[in-house]
Design an enzyme around this catalytic site. Structure first.
Site, mmCIF file in Angstrom:
data_model
loop_
_atom_site.group_PDB
_atom_site.id
_atom_site.type_symbol
_atom_site.label_atom_id
_atom_site.label_comp_id
_atom_site.label_asym_id
_atom_site.label_seq_id
_atom_site.Cartn_x
_atom_site.Cartn_y
_atom_site.Cartn_z
ATOM 1 N N CYS A 180 71.419 30.717 46.815
ATOM 2 C CA CYS A 180 70.115 30.902 46.175
ATOM 3 C C CYS A 180 69.335 32.032 46.858
ATOM 4 O O CYS A 180 68.696 31.812 47.885
ATOM 5 C CB CYS A 180 69.317 29.599 46.216
ATOM 6 S SG CYS A 180 67.672 29.768 45.527
ATOM 7 N N CYS A 201 65.579 31.576 47.214
ATOM 8 C CA CYS A 201 65.175 30.680 48.306
ATOM 9 C C CYS A 201 65.372 31.355 49.680
ATOM 10 O O CYS A 201 64.578 31.141 50.592
ATOM 11 C CB CYS A 201 66.009 29.399 48.306
ATOM 12 S SG CYS A 201 66.418 28.746 46.699
ATOM 13 N N ASP A 202 66.425 32.142 49.851
ATOM 14 C CA ASP A 202 66.828 32.552 51.208
ATOM 15 C C ASP A 202 66.754 34.047 51.518
ATOM 16 O O ASP A 202 66.940 34.434 52.680
ATOM 17 C CB ASP A 202 68.277 32.083 51.474
ATOM 18 C CG ASP A 202 68.399 30.576 51.405
ATOM 19 O OD1 ASP A 202 67.401 29.895 51.713
ATOM 20 O OD2 ASP A 202 69.475 30.074 51.043
#
Ligand SMILES: Cc1cc2nc3c(=O)[nH]c(=O)nc-3n(C[C@H](O)[C@H](O)[C@H](O)COP(=O)(O)OP(=O)(O)OC[C@H]3O[C@@H](n4cnc5c(N)ncnc54)[C@H](O)[C@@H]3O)c2cc1C
Length: 307
Positions: free
Chosen positions: A133, A136-137
């Site tokens: 993801c 997200c990261d």
């Protein structure tokens, strides 16, 4: 438990929420279960192909879907469905992690999850450099070197997204020509931070306490070792079919639920919509998921009103 809903929708992504909007308009008494509200939309940094919005984040768009659903007074329960069974009189029992519910019809809209590569080091380094993801990261790789594995739209989008943070992004694709849309390929070739490594696979992920390098199946610049701090795996998705399989819903050879043009499955009363199905020519997008959700609701309504 005595209450029998007209319809229960399993999945709170674009397919399930669109199904709910139509079900509300058909006055179907229904509930939605969603293990993770919003599904894959939470992972989309920007969507540029939802009609009416030239650019919107996945989270903002799905929030609009939620507001639309809730505007009709429908309840969305953050519960995982763990099983479905058929009772007498064509009624289904839906078992969640907390309770049991009954309904005349079901729409399966459980979507899909990132496909794993199943190579050595992948599982071991999840959260230590391996990610599925980028939204997200990506920010954890500021001024670092990363690689994206994959050749489709999501690999292309993720590579571009990462250039906002990383100093260098290798895009490793098994194909000679990536299958991503031409608009993404054009943006990739115009981005000096992205280096494309074609016709190459990744065999292994290595490091001490975190990712340090990947082993390529073919030398690149005379080296099979590619030094990276992070790896984003974007090789497609796998449908979440377990509960459907247990009740005997027919699945194709790639594990997608077989649907007819009205989104019905081989089990009367069970419909399916979105990324989990063989529908829409297998073109898995927010728009097609929403369209399939609407068709599934209309078909459930027809079935219920004929009973
Ligand atoms: C990184 C990325 C970028 C993308 N970019 C785009 C784009 O730009 N444009 C575009 O159109 N599409 C894009 N997509 C694809 C799009 O997100 C999907 O096609 C769409 O979200 C599918 O919707 P869905 O409702 O079928 O499934 P999902 O979005 O996967 O939602 C499934 C829902 O089911 C729930 N669920 C699963 N199992 C259970 C269970 N047992 N019990 C209860 N709930 C359950 C999940 O928690 C979730 O709420 C992208 C996807 C990714 C990952």
């Amino acid at each position: 438990m005595d209450h029998i809903y007209d319809l229960i929708i399993i999945g709170a992504g674009p397919a399930g929420l669109s199904a709910s909007i139509y079900a509300s308009r058909y006055k179907l008494n229904h509930l939605i279960f969603g293990a993770e509200f919003g599904g894959q939309m939470n992972e989309i940094k920007t969507i540029e192909n939802w009609p009416g919005e030239t650019k919107i984040s996945g989270r903002d768009l799905i929030q609009k879907f939620f507001e639309h659903v809730e505007n009709y007074g429908v309840k969305i329960a953050r519960e995982s469905v763990v099983g479905i069974s058929k009772l007498e009189n064509e009624i289904f029992e839906i078992k969640t992690s907390r309770n049991n519910y009954r309904a005349k019809a079901i729409i399966l809209a459980m979507g899909a999850k990132a496909r794993k590569m199943n190579i050595p080091g992948e599982k071991e380094f999840i959260g230590k450099g391996v990610s599925y993801c980028a939204t997200c990261d990506a920010m954890f790789f500021r001024e670092k070197t990363v690689c994206v594995i994959g050749g489709g739209n999501s690999a292309a989008v993720v590579a571009l997204e990462l250039t906002d943070f990383a100093k260098k992004v290798y895009l490793v694709s098994k194909e000679e020509k990536m299958s991503a849309e031409p608009i993404w390929l054009e943006r990739i070739s115009g981005n000096s931070k992205i280096e494309l490594i074609r016709k190459t696979g990744v065999l292994e992920i290595k490091g001490e306490s975190k990712v340090e390098r990947v082993i390529l199946d073919k030398a690149y610049n005379d080296e099979n070792n590619l030094k990276v701090d992070g790896i984003f795996i974007e090789i497609g998705t796998e449908p979440g079919i377990e509960i459907a399989q247990k009740i005997g819903v027919e699945i194709d050879t790639q594990d997608y639920i077989k649907v007819n043009s009205d989104m019905s499955t081989n089990i009367s009363g069970i419909f399916a919509a979105g990324d989990i199905t063989t529908g829409s020519n297998k073109f898995r997008q927010v728009l097609t998921a929403a369209a399939e959700g609407s068709i599934a609701s209309s078909s459930a309504y027809k079935m219920i009103s004929l009973k």
